[in-house]
Write a protein that holds these residues in place. Structure first.
Motif, PDB file in Angstrom:
ATOM      1  N   ALA A  28       0.862  -1.185   0.000  1.00  0.00           N
ATOM      2  CA  ALA A  28       0.000   0.000   0.000  1.00  0.00           C
ATOM      3  C   ALA A  28       0.898   1.233   0.000  1.00  0.00           C
ATOM      4  CB  ALA A  28      -0.910   0.008   1.227  1.00  0.00           C
ATOM      5  N   THR A  29       0.725   2.112  -0.979  1.00  0.00           N
ATOM      6  CA  THR A  29       1.662   3.214  -1.203  1.00  0.00           C
ATOM      7  C   THR A  29       1.924   4.056   0.043  1.00  0.00           C
ATOM      8  OG1 THR A  29       0.974   3.354  -3.522  1.00  0.00           O
ATOM      9  CG2 THR A  29       2.149   5.243  -2.603  1.00  0.00           C
ATOM     10  N   SER A  42       4.518  -0.811  -8.142  1.00  0.00           N
ATOM     11  CA  SER A  42       3.473  -0.367  -9.064  1.00  0.00           C
ATOM     12  C   SER A  42       3.545  -1.103 -10.396  1.00  0.00           C
ATOM     13  CB  SER A  42       3.592   1.146  -9.307  1.00  0.00           C
ATOM     14  OG  SER A  42       4.837   1.457  -9.926  1.00  0.00           O
ATOM     15  N   GLU A  50       2.702  -3.546 -12.997  1.00  0.00           N
ATOM     16  CA  GLU A  50       1.523  -4.379 -13.240  1.00  0.00           C
ATOM     17  C   GLU A  50       1.901  -5.844 -13.432  1.00  0.00           C
ATOM     18  OE1 GLU A  50      -2.272  -4.673 -16.346  1.00  0.00           O
ATOM     19  OE2 GLU A  50      -1.059  -2.846 -16.239  1.00  0.00           O
ATOM     20  N   LYS A  56      -4.156  -4.351  -9.843  1.00  0.00           N
ATOM     21  CA  LYS A  56      -3.283  -3.232 -10.178  1.00  0.00           C
ATOM     22  C   LYS A  56      -3.044  -2.312  -8.980  1.00  0.00           C
ATOM     23  CE  LYS A  56      -4.719  -3.108 -15.042  1.00  0.00           C
ATOM     24  NZ  LYS A  56      -5.338  -2.279 -16.116  1.00  0.00           N
ATOM     25  N   ASP A  57      -4.015  -2.287  -8.058  1.00  0.00           N
ATOM     26  CA  ASP A  57      -3.873  -1.434  -6.883  1.00  0.00           C
ATOM     27  C   ASP A  57      -3.229  -2.165  -5.704  1.00  0.00           C
ATOM     28  OD1 ASP A  57      -5.917  -3.177  -6.423  1.00  0.00           O
ATOM     29  OD2 ASP A  57      -7.342  -1.671  -5.679  1.00  0.00           O
ATOM     30  N   GLY A  58      -2.743  -3.379  -5.941  1.00  0.00           N
ATOM     31  CA  GLY A  58      -2.057  -4.127  -4.897  1.00  0.00           C
ATOM     32  C   GLY A  58      -2.980  -4.853  -3.930  1.00  0.00           C
ATOM     33  N   THR A  59      -4.252  -4.971  -4.275  1.00  0.00           N
ATOM     34  CA  THR A  59      -5.195  -5.657  -3.397  1.00  0.00           C
ATOM     35  C   THR A  59      -5.458  -7.074  -3.892  1.00  0.00           C
ATOM     36  OG1 THR A  59      -7.078  -4.769  -4.637  1.00  0.00           O
ATOM     37  CG2 THR A  59      -6.305  -3.513  -2.731  1.00  0.00           C
TER      38      THR A  59
END
Length: 289
Positions: free
Chosen positions: A140-141, A169, A171, A181-184
């Motif tokens: 998470a950024t 980040s 892909e 793509k959002d790391g979830t």
């Protein structure tokens, strides 16, 4: 484990369902060539007599250790050694033995901080920083930025941040380990990234710098129905270069290598539901000596 320790997930990501939650439901154990126990390990015995015998031996061993530690002068010398009687031999205790020193009570962005300015404090810092860098929060950024700014020295944090942002980040990287793509994690699945330090060792030290090795096991993967990247275990040793900055130990560099890796036991792999439940109910540890 996370990219904070430069781990490659190639083999983990390729693990199919048949390696964990699918297929026979059994883990696959690879033994080194020859007998790693010199003939001491035999085929499994499931009789009640065998179980009672093993339990009895363990109980007797614990009792013997407790008896041996009774009485006498148990005080440790300044270098962590103890007197063993005639001859004055003083074998050193384990480098990660409990010292009785009060653990740190402060935290920065949820990470223990304010370690003592000595070798023990450097080991505690390295172990705690390993836990943070190996956590799912690194994906998470905002949380990743907090972790990097907390554990790395200011003069290297910015460069490290740039490299990690680019990697996390990617892909292709996220797809390879089964994340969006959002790391979830996909719906119905739980992402697991957790490391458990087994021991630490100082290999070099100076008043304001230290080199600390952390040996740990890593859990990484996705638990839940339909996971093609089930949670698996790996073993690594990371060597951290630390320096004393702003009244605390901070990372300036690191190197990672595989192992030492213990021989795995023939244990049945847990179901996806059991693994998810365990991850959700059992919190991780922070470390201090």
């Amino acid at each position: 484990m996370s990219l904070g320790d430069d781990q490659s997930y190639g083999d983990t990501a390729r693990g199919g369902a048949g390696d964990g939650y699918g297929g026979t439901g059994q883990t696959r154990t690879r033994l080194p060539d020859g007998d790693p126990y010199g003939g001491a390990r035999r085929g499994g015995r499931s009789s009640t007599r065998s179980l009672v015998t093993v339990v009895g031996v363990v109980v007797l061993l614990i009792a013997a250790i407790a008896f041996a530690n009774r009485g006498g002068d148990d005080s440790a010398s300044a270098d962590g050694a103890r007197s063993t009687g005639a001859g004055g031999n003083k074998p050193k205790t384990s480098t990660t033995a409990a010292s009785g020193t009060k653990p740190v009570e402060t935290k920065t962005d949820g990470i223990p901080s304010g370690f003592k300015h000595d070798a023990q404090g450097a080991q505690s810092a390295a172990a705690n920083y390993s836990v943070a860098l190996g956590s799912a929060d690194m994906f998470a950024t905002a949380k990743r930025h907090d972790i990097v700014n907390t554990v790395y020295a200011p003069d290297v944090a910015a460069a490290r941040q740039t490299g990690l942002d680019k990697a996390y980040s990617s892909e292709s990287f996220l797809t390879n380990i089964g994340l969006g793509k959002d790391g979830t994690a996909p719906s119905g699945q739980t992402f697991v990234s957790r490391i458990i330090p087994v021991g630490t060792k100082v290999t070099a030290s100076a008043p304001d710098s230290a080199t600390v090795e952390v040996w740990y096991t890593s859990l990484f993967g996705l638990s839940g129905d339909g996971s093609t990247n089930p949670v698996s275990e790996s073993w690594y040793t990371t060597t951290y270069e630390l320096k004393w900055v702003d009244a605390d130990w901070k990372i300036t560099d690191f190197q990672q290598k595989d192992g030492p890796v213990p021989v795995g036991r023939d244990q049945k792999a847990s179901t996806a539901d059991d693994m998810t439940k365990a991850v959700e109910e059992y919190g991780g540890f922070t470390y201090a000596r």
